[in-house]
Design a protein around this motif. Structure first.
Motif, PDB file in Angstrom:
ATOM      1  N   ARG A  52      -1.892  47.419   9.542  1.00  0.00           N
ATOM      2  CA  ARG A  52      -3.079  46.568   9.444  1.00  0.00           C
ATOM      3  C   ARG A  52      -2.759  45.284   8.682  1.00  0.00           C
ATOM      4  NH1 ARG A  52      -6.926  49.842   7.643  1.00  0.00           N
ATOM      5  NH2 ARG A  52      -7.825  50.115   9.693  1.00  0.00           N
ATOM      6  N   TYR A  53      -2.029  45.409   7.569  1.00  0.00           N
ATOM      7  CA  TYR A  53      -1.658  44.236   6.787  1.00  0.00           C
ATOM      8  C   TYR A  53      -0.874  43.241   7.635  1.00  0.00           C
ATOM      9  CZ  TYR A  53       0.779  41.226   3.545  1.00  0.00           C
ATOM     10  OH  TYR A  53       1.287  40.112   2.918  1.00  0.00           O
ATOM     11  N   LEU A  54       0.122  43.717   8.368  1.00  0.00           N
ATOM     12  CA  LEU A  54       0.934  42.831   9.211  1.00  0.00           C
ATOM     13  C   LEU A  54       0.082  42.141  10.265  1.00  0.00           C
ATOM     14  CD1 LEU A  54       4.046  45.127   9.730  1.00  0.00           C
ATOM     15  CD2 LEU A  54       3.984  42.987   8.412  1.00  0.00           C
ATOM     16  N   ARG A  55      -0.801  42.897  10.885  1.00  0.00           N
ATOM     17  CA  ARG A  55      -1.659  42.343  11.950  1.00  0.00           C
ATOM     18  C   ARG A  55      -2.607  41.288  11.395  1.00  0.00           C
ATOM     19  NH1 ARG A  55      -6.581  43.254  13.349  1.00  0.00           N
ATOM     20  NH2 ARG A  55      -6.837  45.227  12.232  1.00  0.00           N
ATOM     21  N   VAL A  56      -3.284  41.615  10.316  1.00  0.00           N
ATOM     22  CA  VAL A  56      -4.257  40.693   9.722  1.00  0.00           C
ATOM     23  C   VAL A  56      -3.555  39.455   9.170  1.00  0.00           C
ATOM     24  CG1 VAL A  56      -5.934  40.440   7.837  1.00  0.00           C
ATOM     25  CG2 VAL A  56      -5.965  42.489   9.270  1.00  0.00           C
ATOM     26  N   ASN A  57      -2.387  39.657   8.570  1.00  0.00           N
ATOM     27  CA  ASN A  57      -1.627  38.548   8.003  1.00  0.00           C
ATOM     28  C   ASN A  57      -1.229  37.526   9.071  1.00  0.00           C
ATOM     29  OD1 ASN A  57      -0.397  37.347   5.658  1.00  0.00           O
ATOM     30  ND2 ASN A  57       1.577  37.965   6.493  1.00  0.00           N
ATOM     31  N   LYS A  58      -1.065  37.983  10.304  1.00  0.00           N
ATOM     32  CA  LYS A  58      -0.725  37.083  11.417  1.00  0.00           C
ATOM     33  C   LYS A  58      -1.962  36.648  12.198  1.00  0.00           C
ATOM     34  CE  LYS A  58       4.008  38.460  12.035  1.00  0.00           C
ATOM     35  NZ  LYS A  58       5.020  37.621  12.617  1.00  0.00           N
TER      36      LYS A  58
END
Length: 74
Positions: A15-21
């Motif tokens: 989730r962090y990776l997705r939201v960060n991008k």
């Protein structure tokens, strides 16, 4: 360490990776070949992730495979 703890940790990192991008679950699922519902369940730690799917996601997000296991203790 329980499987549920590992699932939750990996899900939070996904989730962090997705939201960060600034990507939606729909965008990621289309690129990686997963259903949006399945990706949502992975992010929420509801399902264990298989190696092949984790590898695809690591490649997509351009992170080392072991990124998902950093911070986990025995």
């Amino acid at each position: 360490m329980s499987l549920k703890t590992i699932q939750n940790s990996i899900g939070k990192k996904l989730r962090y990776l997705r939201v960060n991008k600034n990507l939606s679950q729909e965008q990621v699922s289309l690129e990686v070949g997963l259903s949006r519902d399945h990706l949502s369940n992975l992010e929420n730690g509801k399902f264990p992730i298989n190696i092949k799917t984790l590898y695809k996601l690591a490649c997509f997000f351009e992170v080392d495979f072991e990124y998902f296991f950093l911070g986990l203790k025995r």
